[in-house]
Write a protein that holds these residues in place. Structure first.
Motif, short mmCIF file in Angstrom:
data_model
loop_
_atom_site.label_atom_id
_atom_site.label_comp_id
_atom_site.label_asym_id
_atom_site.label_seq_id
_atom_site.Cartn_x
_atom_site.Cartn_y
_atom_site.Cartn_z
N ILE A 1 13.42 12.40 -10.77
CA ILE A 1 13.04 10.98 -10.83
C ILE A 1 11.58 10.85 -10.40
O ILE A 1 11.18 11.39 -9.37
N GLY A 2 10.79 10.14 -11.19
CA GLY A 2 9.36 10.07 -10.98
C GLY A 2 8.93 9.20 -9.82
O GLY A 2 9.73 8.51 -9.17
N ALA A 3 7.60 9.23 -9.57
CA ALA A 3 7.04 8.60 -8.38
C ALA A 3 7.14 7.08 -8.38
O ALA A 3 7.16 6.46 -7.32
N ALA A 4 7.17 6.46 -9.57
CA ALA A 4 7.22 5.00 -9.62
C ALA A 4 8.47 4.46 -8.92
O ALA A 4 8.41 3.47 -8.17
N PHE A 5 9.60 5.11 -9.16
CA PHE A 5 10.84 4.68 -8.51
C PHE A 5 10.75 4.85 -7.01
O PHE A 5 11.12 3.96 -6.24
N TRP A 6 10.27 6.02 -6.57
CA TRP A 6 10.19 6.28 -5.13
C TRP A 6 9.19 5.36 -4.46
O TRP A 6 9.36 4.97 -3.29
N GLY A 7 8.13 4.98 -5.19
CA GLY A 7 7.18 4.02 -4.64
C GLY A 7 7.83 2.68 -4.36
O GLY A 7 7.63 2.08 -3.30
N LEU A 8 8.62 2.19 -5.33
CA LEU A 8 9.33 0.93 -5.11
C LEU A 8 10.33 1.05 -3.97
O LEU A 8 10.51 0.12 -3.18
N LEU B 1 11.82 -0.44 1.46
CA LEU B 1 12.28 -0.13 2.82
C LEU B 1 11.31 -0.65 3.87
O LEU B 1 11.72 -1.20 4.91
N MET B 2 9.99 -0.48 3.61
CA MET B 2 9.00 -0.98 4.56
C MET B 2 9.03 -2.51 4.65
O MET B 2 8.91 -3.08 5.74
N LEU B 3 9.24 -3.16 3.51
CA LEU B 3 9.29 -4.62 3.51
C LEU B 3 10.54 -5.10 4.24
O LEU B 3 10.49 -6.09 5.00
N SER B 4 11.65 -4.41 4.04
CA SER B 4 12.88 -4.77 4.77
C SER B 4 12.71 -4.57 6.25
O SER B 4 13.17 -5.38 7.07
N ILE C 1 0.83 -1.20 0.00
CA ILE C 1 0.00 0.00 0.00
C ILE C 1 0.87 1.26 0.00
O ILE C 1 0.55 2.26 -0.66
N MET C 2 1.98 1.23 0.73
CA MET C 2 2.90 2.37 0.72
C MET C 2 3.47 2.59 -0.68
O MET C 2 3.62 3.73 -1.14
#
Length: 392
Positions: A370-377, A382-385, A355-356
Protein backbone atom coordinates in the motif's frame (compact mmCIF):
# COMPACT_ATOMS: atom_id res chain seq x y z
CA UNK A 1 -9.33 35.42 -11.79
CA UNK A 2 -12.02 37.62 -13.33
CA UNK A 3 -14.97 36.10 -15.16
CA UNK A 4 -13.92 37.82 -18.38
CA UNK A 5 -10.50 36.19 -18.26
CA UNK A 6 -12.09 32.79 -17.69
CA UNK A 7 -14.20 33.29 -20.80
CA UNK A 8 -11.08 33.96 -22.88
CA UNK A 9 -9.56 30.58 -22.03
CA UNK A 10 -11.91 28.65 -24.31
CA UNK A 11 -11.07 25.01 -25.00
CA UNK A 12 -7.34 25.30 -25.60
CA UNK A 13 -6.26 25.16 -21.97
CA UNK A 14 -8.46 22.23 -20.76
CA UNK A 15 -7.83 20.24 -23.95
CA UNK A 16 -4.07 20.68 -23.57
CA UNK A 17 -4.22 19.75 -19.88
CA UNK A 18 -6.22 16.61 -20.66
CA UNK A 19 -3.86 15.46 -23.40
CA UNK A 20 -0.86 16.14 -21.15
CA UNK A 21 -2.47 14.08 -18.38
CA UNK A 22 -3.00 11.16 -20.78
CA UNK A 23 0.61 11.27 -21.99
CA UNK A 24 1.97 11.53 -18.44
CA UNK A 25 -0.31 8.78 -17.13
CA UNK A 26 0.47 6.40 -19.97
CA UNK A 27 4.14 7.21 -20.40
CA UNK A 28 5.08 7.16 -16.72
CA UNK A 29 3.67 3.77 -15.79
CA UNK A 30 2.92 1.53 -18.79
CA UNK A 31 6.24 -0.38 -18.32
CA UNK A 32 5.09 -1.34 -14.81
CA UNK A 33 1.77 -2.61 -16.22
CA UNK A 34 3.53 -4.74 -18.82
CA UNK A 35 5.97 -6.09 -16.23
CA UNK A 36 3.16 -6.89 -13.80
CA UNK A 37 1.10 -8.78 -16.38
CA UNK A 38 4.18 -10.68 -17.57
CA UNK A 39 5.04 -11.60 -13.97
CA UNK A 40 1.49 -12.94 -13.56
CA UNK A 41 2.13 -15.33 -16.44
CA UNK A 42 0.95 -13.35 -19.48
CA UNK A 43 2.57 -13.96 -22.84
CA UNK A 44 3.85 -10.86 -24.71
CA UNK A 45 0.66 -10.86 -26.82
CA UNK A 46 -1.56 -11.20 -23.72
CA UNK A 47 0.34 -8.42 -21.88
CA UNK A 48 0.00 -6.09 -24.89
CA UNK A 49 -3.71 -6.97 -25.09
CA UNK A 50 -4.11 -6.10 -21.41
CA UNK A 51 -2.44 -2.72 -21.94
CA UNK A 52 -4.71 -1.99 -24.91
CA UNK A 53 -7.85 -3.01 -23.00
CA UNK A 54 -6.94 -0.92 -19.96
CA UNK A 55 -6.22 2.18 -22.06
CA UNK A 56 -9.42 1.98 -24.10
CA UNK A 57 -11.72 1.11 -21.18
CA UNK A 58 -10.40 3.79 -18.85
CA UNK A 59 -10.66 6.32 -21.68
CA UNK A 60 -14.30 5.44 -22.28
CA UNK A 61 -15.04 5.44 -18.55
CA UNK A 62 -13.45 8.87 -18.02
CA UNK A 63 -15.50 10.33 -20.88
CA UNK A 64 -18.73 8.77 -19.57
CA UNK A 65 -18.29 9.76 -15.91
CA UNK A 66 -17.07 13.29 -16.68
CA UNK A 67 -19.93 14.04 -19.06
CA UNK A 68 -22.46 12.46 -16.68
CA UNK A 69 -21.31 14.36 -13.57
CA UNK A 70 -19.89 17.50 -15.25
CA UNK A 71 -16.88 16.99 -12.98
CA UNK A 72 -13.26 16.20 -13.95
CA UNK A 73 -13.36 12.46 -13.16
CA UNK A 74 -9.98 11.09 -14.25
CA UNK A 75 -9.54 7.33 -14.59
CA UNK A 76 -6.29 5.35 -14.60
CA UNK A 77 -5.07 1.80 -14.34
CA UNK A 78 -3.93 0.51 -10.96
CA UNK A 79 -0.19 1.15 -10.98
CA UNK A 80 0.24 -0.12 -7.38
CA UNK A 81 -1.74 -3.18 -8.44
CA UNK A 82 0.70 -3.80 -11.30
CA UNK A 83 3.61 -3.45 -8.86
CA UNK A 84 1.87 -5.97 -6.60
CA UNK A 85 1.69 -8.43 -9.50
CA UNK A 86 5.43 -8.06 -10.06
CA UNK A 87 6.06 -8.99 -6.43
CA UNK A 88 3.47 -11.82 -6.35
CA UNK A 89 4.51 -13.69 -9.49
CA UNK A 90 2.59 -16.30 -11.46
CA UNK A 91 -0.23 -17.94 -9.45
CA UNK A 92 -1.49 -21.49 -9.63
CA UNK A 93 -3.30 -21.88 -12.94
CA UNK A 94 -1.01 -19.46 -14.76
CA UNK A 95 -2.30 -16.27 -16.33
CA UNK A 96 -5.85 -17.59 -16.64
CA UNK A 97 -5.82 -18.00 -12.85
CA UNK A 98 -4.59 -14.42 -12.51
CA UNK A 99 -7.42 -13.23 -14.79
CA UNK A 100 -9.91 -15.06 -12.55
CA UNK A 101 -8.40 -13.19 -9.60
CA UNK A 102 -8.74 -9.89 -11.49
CA UNK A 103 -12.45 -10.58 -11.98
CA UNK A 104 -12.97 -11.26 -8.27
CA UNK A 105 -11.07 -8.07 -7.30
CA UNK A 106 -13.24 -6.10 -9.73
CA UNK A 107 -16.36 -7.59 -8.14
CA UNK A 108 -15.14 -6.45 -4.71
CA UNK A 109 -14.87 -2.88 -6.02
CA UNK A 110 -18.49 -3.10 -7.16
CA UNK A 111 -19.44 -4.21 -3.63
CA UNK A 112 -17.52 -1.22 -2.21
CA UNK A 113 -19.60 1.05 -4.46
CA UNK A 114 -22.87 -0.46 -3.26
CA UNK A 115 -21.83 -0.15 0.41
CA UNK A 116 -22.82 3.39 1.36
CA UNK A 117 -20.71 3.44 4.52
CA UNK A 118 -17.51 3.57 2.49
CA UNK A 119 -18.62 6.71 0.68
CA UNK A 120 -19.50 8.41 3.95
CA UNK A 121 -16.09 7.49 5.39
CA UNK A 122 -14.26 9.01 2.41
CA UNK A 123 -16.38 12.18 2.51
CA UNK A 124 -15.45 12.64 6.18
CA UNK A 125 -11.71 13.15 5.42
CA UNK A 126 -10.80 16.68 6.66
CA UNK A 127 -9.91 19.08 3.84
CA UNK A 128 -6.60 19.98 5.48
CA UNK A 129 -5.45 16.36 5.35
CA UNK A 130 -6.79 15.87 1.83
CA UNK A 131 -4.85 18.92 0.65
CA UNK A 132 -1.71 17.83 2.49
CA UNK A 133 -1.93 14.38 0.93
CA UNK A 134 -2.37 15.96 -2.50
CA UNK A 135 0.68 18.18 -1.94
CA UNK A 136 2.75 15.15 -0.94
CA UNK A 137 1.66 13.29 -4.07
CA UNK A 138 2.51 16.26 -6.30
CA UNK A 139 5.86 17.20 -4.75
CA UNK A 140 7.99 14.58 -6.51
CA UNK A 141 6.60 15.42 -9.94
CA UNK A 142 6.97 19.18 -9.30
CA UNK A 143 10.69 18.56 -8.70
CA UNK A 144 11.01 17.07 -12.20
CA UNK A 145 11.75 20.39 -13.98
CA UNK A 146 14.78 20.98 -11.74
CA UNK A 147 15.94 17.39 -12.17
CA UNK A 148 15.52 17.66 -15.93
CA UNK A 149 17.74 20.76 -16.04
CA UNK A 150 20.41 18.89 -14.11
CA UNK A 151 20.21 15.79 -16.31
CA UNK A 152 19.67 17.32 -19.78
CA UNK A 153 20.02 21.12 -19.65
CA UNK A 154 20.13 21.60 -23.42
CA UNK A 155 16.64 20.07 -23.78
CA UNK A 156 15.01 21.10 -20.51
CA UNK A 157 16.13 24.74 -20.22
CA UNK A 158 14.29 25.91 -23.38
CA UNK A 159 11.06 24.42 -22.04
CA UNK A 160 11.38 26.15 -18.67
CA UNK A 161 12.47 29.47 -20.18
CA UNK A 162 9.54 29.49 -22.61
CA UNK A 163 7.16 28.63 -19.76
CA UNK A 164 8.59 31.40 -17.53
CA UNK A 165 8.35 34.06 -20.26
CA UNK A 166 4.80 32.97 -21.15
CA UNK A 167 3.88 32.97 -17.44
CA UNK A 168 5.03 36.60 -17.25
CA UNK A 169 3.16 37.87 -20.31
CA UNK A 170 0.35 35.35 -21.00
CA UNK A 171 -0.15 33.41 -17.78
CA UNK A 172 -3.21 31.48 -18.96
CA UNK A 173 -1.26 29.96 -21.84
CA UNK A 174 2.09 29.32 -20.11
CA UNK A 175 1.60 25.58 -19.67
CA UNK A 176 0.00 24.93 -23.10
CA UNK A 177 2.88 26.76 -24.79
CA UNK A 178 5.38 24.72 -22.77
CA UNK A 179 3.57 21.54 -23.84
CA UNK A 180 3.85 22.49 -27.52
CA UNK A 181 7.57 23.23 -27.14
CA UNK A 182 8.09 19.94 -25.29
CA UNK A 183 6.27 18.00 -28.01
CA UNK A 184 8.48 19.58 -30.67
CA UNK A 185 11.65 18.77 -28.72
CA UNK A 186 10.56 15.16 -28.01
CA UNK A 187 9.64 14.57 -31.66
CA UNK A 188 12.95 16.00 -32.77
CA UNK A 189 15.01 14.06 -30.23
CA UNK A 190 13.25 10.68 -30.52
CA UNK A 191 13.71 8.47 -33.58
CA UNK A 192 10.96 5.99 -34.41
CA UNK A 193 12.03 2.69 -32.74
CA UNK A 194 12.74 -0.24 -35.10
CA UNK A 195 9.70 -2.48 -35.53
CA UNK A 196 7.32 0.01 -33.87
CA UNK A 197 5.26 0.42 -37.04
CA UNK A 198 4.72 -3.35 -37.21
CA UNK A 199 2.48 -3.15 -34.12
CA UNK A 200 0.55 -0.02 -35.02
CA UNK A 201 -2.85 -1.78 -34.98
CA UNK A 202 -4.31 -3.26 -31.76
CA UNK A 203 -4.47 -7.03 -31.34
CA UNK A 204 -6.81 -7.88 -28.42
CA UNK A 205 -6.57 -11.40 -27.00
CA UNK A 206 -9.48 -12.99 -25.11
CA UNK A 207 -8.27 -14.78 -21.96
CA UNK A 208 -10.63 -17.29 -20.36
CA UNK A 209 -10.48 -17.05 -16.54
CA UNK A 210 -10.08 -19.88 -14.06
CA UNK A 211 -10.46 -19.74 -10.30
CA UNK A 212 -7.85 -21.02 -7.88
CA UNK A 213 -7.55 -20.51 -4.15
CA UNK A 214 -3.90 -19.53 -4.53
CA UNK A 215 -4.79 -16.68 -6.91
CA UNK A 216 -7.81 -15.57 -4.87
CA UNK A 217 -5.79 -15.27 -1.67
CA UNK A 218 -2.56 -14.06 -3.23
CA UNK A 219 -3.97 -11.63 -5.83
CA UNK A 220 -7.69 -10.81 -5.50
CA UNK A 221 -7.87 -9.42 -1.95
CA UNK A 222 -4.45 -7.67 -1.98
CA UNK A 223 -5.19 -6.17 -5.41
CA UNK A 224 -8.55 -4.84 -4.19
CA UNK A 225 -7.06 -3.35 -1.01
CA UNK A 226 -4.07 -1.79 -2.78
CA UNK A 227 -6.26 -0.28 -5.49
CA UNK A 228 -8.75 1.19 -3.03
CA UNK A 229 -6.11 2.49 -0.60
CA UNK A 230 -3.51 3.73 -3.08
CA UNK A 231 -5.68 4.90 -5.98
CA UNK A 232 -9.39 5.41 -5.24
CA UNK A 233 -9.05 7.06 -1.82
CA UNK A 234 -6.27 9.47 -2.94
CA UNK A 235 -8.17 10.11 -6.18
CA UNK A 236 -11.26 11.15 -4.25
CA UNK A 237 -9.11 13.25 -1.92
CA UNK A 238 -7.67 15.09 -4.94
CA UNK A 239 -11.20 15.89 -6.15
CA UNK A 240 -12.26 16.99 -2.66
CA UNK A 241 -9.19 19.24 -2.41
CA UNK A 242 -10.28 20.96 -5.62
CA UNK A 243 -13.85 21.45 -4.45
CA UNK A 244 -15.60 18.47 -6.09
CA UNK A 245 -17.78 16.07 -4.09
CA UNK A 246 -18.91 13.30 -6.46
CA UNK A 247 -21.18 10.46 -5.44
CA UNK A 248 -18.70 7.61 -5.02
CA UNK A 249 -21.19 4.78 -5.49
CA UNK A 250 -21.66 5.05 -9.29
CA UNK A 251 -17.93 5.70 -9.76
CA UNK A 252 -16.90 2.53 -7.93
CA UNK A 253 -19.66 0.40 -9.44
CA UNK A 254 -18.87 1.51 -13.00
CA UNK A 255 -15.09 1.17 -12.52
CA UNK A 256 -15.58 -2.31 -11.07
CA UNK A 257 -17.77 -3.36 -13.99
CA UNK A 258 -15.30 -1.83 -16.44
CA UNK A 259 -12.48 -3.75 -14.75
CA UNK A 260 -14.36 -6.99 -15.37
CA UNK A 261 -14.28 -6.21 -19.09
CA UNK A 262 -10.55 -5.42 -19.09
CA UNK A 263 -9.85 -8.63 -17.15
CA UNK A 264 -11.21 -10.78 -19.98
CA UNK A 265 -8.63 -9.22 -22.31
CA UNK A 266 -5.68 -9.50 -19.92
CA UNK A 267 -5.92 -6.21 -17.97
CA UNK A 268 -6.15 -5.94 -14.20
CA UNK A 269 -8.07 -2.99 -12.69
CA UNK A 270 -9.09 0.56 -13.61
CA UNK A 271 -9.76 3.14 -10.90
CA UNK A 272 -9.70 6.84 -10.07
CA UNK A 273 -6.48 8.63 -10.95
CA UNK A 274 -4.52 10.70 -8.43
CA UNK A 275 -1.65 12.67 -10.04
CA UNK A 276 -3.32 12.99 -13.44
CA UNK A 277 -6.52 13.90 -11.60
CA UNK A 278 -4.70 16.95 -10.26
CA UNK A 279 -3.80 17.95 -13.82
CA UNK A 280 -7.45 17.83 -14.87
CA UNK A 281 -9.15 19.05 -11.68
CA UNK A 282 -6.84 21.91 -10.72
CA UNK A 283 -6.87 25.58 -11.77
CA UNK A 284 -4.30 24.95 -14.51
CA UNK A 285 -6.97 22.98 -16.41
CA UNK A 286 -9.37 25.95 -16.42
CA UNK A 287 -9.95 28.94 -14.12
CA UNK A 288 -13.66 28.06 -14.03
CA UNK A 289 -14.23 24.84 -12.01
CA UNK A 290 -17.40 24.15 -13.98
CA UNK A 291 -15.39 23.82 -17.19
CA UNK A 292 -12.62 21.52 -15.97
CA UNK A 293 -14.57 18.40 -16.87
CA UNK A 294 -13.52 19.15 -20.46
CA UNK A 295 -9.93 18.32 -19.47
CA UNK A 296 -11.00 14.93 -18.08
CA UNK A 297 -13.03 14.20 -21.22
CA UNK A 298 -10.00 15.06 -23.36
CA UNK A 299 -7.89 12.90 -21.07
CA UNK A 300 -10.23 10.01 -21.87
CA UNK A 301 -9.96 10.71 -25.60
CA UNK A 302 -6.18 10.71 -25.25
CA UNK A 303 -6.24 7.29 -23.59
CA UNK A 304 -8.53 6.01 -26.34
CA UNK A 305 -6.02 7.06 -29.00
CA UNK A 306 -3.10 5.67 -27.01
CA UNK A 307 -5.04 2.43 -26.54
CA UNK A 308 -5.79 2.05 -30.25
CA UNK A 309 -2.12 2.54 -31.02
CA UNK A 310 -0.74 1.22 -27.73
CA UNK A 311 1.92 -0.94 -29.35
CA UNK A 312 3.40 1.98 -31.30
CA UNK A 313 2.81 4.52 -28.51
CA UNK A 314 4.52 2.33 -25.92
CA UNK A 315 7.54 1.86 -28.17
CA UNK A 316 7.78 5.58 -29.03
CA UNK A 317 7.28 6.93 -25.49
CA UNK A 318 9.72 4.36 -24.10
CA UNK A 319 12.34 5.68 -26.54
CA UNK A 320 11.70 9.35 -25.68
CA UNK A 321 13.32 11.15 -22.71
CA UNK A 322 10.78 10.49 -19.90
CA UNK A 323 12.18 13.26 -17.74
CA UNK A 324 11.08 15.89 -20.28
CA UNK A 325 7.47 14.70 -20.14
CA UNK A 326 7.64 14.68 -16.35
CA UNK A 327 9.19 18.17 -16.38
CA UNK A 328 6.35 19.82 -18.28
CA UNK A 329 3.85 17.96 -16.08
CA UNK A 330 5.67 19.35 -13.04
CA UNK A 331 5.37 22.89 -14.43
CA UNK A 332 1.64 22.33 -14.98
CA UNK A 333 1.20 21.13 -11.40
CA UNK A 334 2.99 24.01 -9.62
CA UNK A 335 -0.31 25.88 -9.26
CA UNK A 336 -2.01 22.78 -7.87
CA UNK A 337 0.86 22.29 -5.39
CA UNK A 338 0.58 25.90 -4.23
CA UNK A 339 -3.17 25.61 -3.75
CA UNK A 340 -2.86 22.30 -1.90
CA UNK A 341 -0.22 23.65 0.50
CA UNK A 342 -2.34 26.74 1.20
CA UNK A 343 -5.38 24.58 1.92
CA UNK A 344 -3.38 22.20 4.12
CA UNK A 345 -2.03 25.01 6.32
CA UNK A 346 -5.15 27.20 6.42
CA UNK A 347 -6.20 26.10 9.92
CA UNK A 348 -3.53 26.66 12.55
CA UNK A 349 -4.92 23.92 14.82
CA UNK A 350 -4.53 21.33 12.05
CA UNK A 351 -1.12 22.32 10.68
CA UNK A 352 0.99 19.68 12.44
CA UNK A 353 -1.34 16.80 11.40
CA UNK A 354 -1.36 18.24 7.89
CA UNK A 355 2.44 18.48 7.78
CA UNK A 356 2.69 14.88 9.03
CA UNK A 357 0.36 13.84 6.21
CA UNK A 358 2.46 15.80 3.71
CA UNK A 359 5.88 14.45 4.72
CA UNK A 360 4.63 10.87 5.02
CA UNK A 361 3.04 11.01 1.59
CA UNK A 362 6.06 12.74 0.03
CA UNK A 363 8.40 10.11 1.53
CA UNK A 364 7.10 7.45 -0.86
CA UNK A 365 7.10 4.71 1.78
CA UNK A 366 5.14 1.54 1.16
CA UNK A 367 3.99 -1.16 3.56
CA UNK A 368 2.11 -4.34 2.61
CA UNK A 369 1.97 -3.14 -0.98
CA UNK A 370 0.00 0.00 0.00
CA UNK A 371 1.46 3.32 -1.11
CA UNK A 372 2.45 6.40 0.87
CA UNK A 373 -0.72 8.40 0.15
CA UNK A 374 -2.82 6.06 2.28
CA UNK A 375 -0.30 6.02 5.13
CA UNK A 376 -0.08 9.81 4.99
CA UNK A 377 -3.82 10.12 5.51
CA UNK A 378 -3.68 7.54 8.28
CA UNK A 379 -0.82 9.27 10.15
CA UNK A 380 -2.44 12.68 9.75
CA UNK A 381 -5.80 11.31 10.91
CA UNK A 382 -4.23 9.79 14.02
CA UNK A 383 -2.43 13.06 14.82
CA UNK A 384 -5.64 15.04 14.33
CA UNK A 385 -7.56 12.63 16.58
CA UNK A 386 -4.83 12.97 19.20
CA UNK A 387 -5.00 16.78 18.99
CA UNK A 388 -8.79 16.71 19.43
CA UNK A 389 -8.86 14.13 22.23
CA UNK A 390 -10.17 15.50 25.50
CA UNK A 391 -11.76 18.55 23.85
CA UNK A 392 -15.47 19.23 24.04
Amino acid sequence: MMAGEAQKVGLFQPVTAGLLAAIVGFGSSFPIVLQGLAAAGASPAEAASGLIALSIVMGLLAIFLSLRTRMPVSVAWSTPGAALLVATGTPEGGFSGAVGAFLVAAALIVVAGVWKGFGRAVAAIPSSLANAMLAGVLLDLCLAPVRAVGAMPALALPIILVWAIAWRFARLYAVPIAVVVTAAIVLGATPVPPGALDNILPHPVLVLPTLSMDALIGISLPLFLVTMASQNVPGLAVMHANGYRPDVSPIFVSSGLASMVTSLFGGHLVNLAAITAALCAGPEAHPNPNRRYIAAVTNGVGYLLLGLFAGFAAAFIAASPPLLIQAVAGLALLGALTSALSGALAKESERIPAIMTFVTTASGISFFGIGAAFWGLLVGGLMLSLARSGRR
